[in-house]
Design an enzyme around this catalytic site. Structure first.
Site, PDB file in Angstrom:
ATOM      1  N   TYR A  22       1.041  -1.175  -0.134  1.00  0.00           N
ATOM      2  CA  TYR A  22       0.094  -0.232   0.099  1.00  0.00           C
ATOM      3  C   TYR A  22       0.861   0.992   0.149  1.00  0.00           C
ATOM      4  CZ  TYR A  22      -3.546  -3.255   1.184  1.00  0.00           C
ATOM      5  OH  TYR A  22      -4.263  -4.532   1.138  1.00  0.00           O
ATOM      6  N   CYS A  60      -5.806  -6.875  -6.764  1.00  0.00           N
ATOM      7  CA  CYS A  60      -5.734  -6.407  -5.518  1.00  0.00           C
ATOM      8  C   CYS A  60      -5.101  -7.283  -4.434  1.00  0.00           C
ATOM      9  CB  CYS A  60      -6.905  -5.818  -5.069  1.00  0.00           C
ATOM     10  SG  CYS A  60      -8.456  -6.971  -5.554  1.00  0.00           S
ATOM     11  N   HIS A  61      -5.064  -8.424  -4.844  1.00  0.00           N
ATOM     12  CA  HIS A  61      -4.682  -9.974  -4.011  1.00  0.00           C
ATOM     13  C   HIS A  61      -3.012  -9.721  -4.062  1.00  0.00           C
ATOM     14  CE1 HIS A  61      -5.060 -11.325  -8.265  1.00  0.00           C
ATOM     15  NE2 HIS A  61      -3.972 -12.049  -7.810  1.00  0.00           N
TER      16      HIS A  61
END
Length: 109
Positions: A22, A60-61
């Site tokens: 992130y 997103c994984h």
DNA sequence: CGCAGTCTAGCAC
DNA sequence: GTGCTAGACTGCG
């Protein structure tokens, strides 16, 4: 290009068998709002379909926290680990094995 | 482990 | 439209 779109585009650049964080996504997007990045992933308008292997998918994984730990996933952490494992990434106790080597960097060298 | 910083989305007024 | 809360985070004490 909205904040979310920026995040998705960057996320899409992560190749199979690699992961990103992130933090990296946020920095690549030019922000420090790491939480907002997670928010964009979780509430991405593309829906859960984005996590599949389609044309406009948003992997997103392949996004984990800065320590290599899996935090959240719309389909559930179990599914997330499953997908990553399918790409050759080993998951141990909700954590990426060999994290540093598996990490994908946006910034060129 | 707990607190503060940063940003977006959602709901209340 | 403005304001407050919560959230898939991170860094420091």
């Amino acid at each position: 290009m909205t904040f979310n779109e920026k995040i998705w585009e960057l996320c899409k650049k992560v190749p199979e068998g690699k992961v990103t964080t992130y933090k990296l996504l946020a920095e690549a997007a030019g922000t420090k709002a790491y939480r907002a990045v997670g928010n964009a992933m979780n509430r991405n308008p593309n829906g859960l379909l984005s996590c599949g292997y389609g044309k406009d998918m948003v992997p997103c994984h392949r996004v984990v926290d800065s320590t290599g730990h899996l935090h959240g996933f719309a389909h559930g952490l179990r599914k997330k680990a499953e997908l990553l494992r399918k790409e050759g990434i080993k998951i141990k106790n909700n954590r990426i094995e060999n994290f540093e080597a598996t990490l994908y960097c946006f910034k060129p060298q």
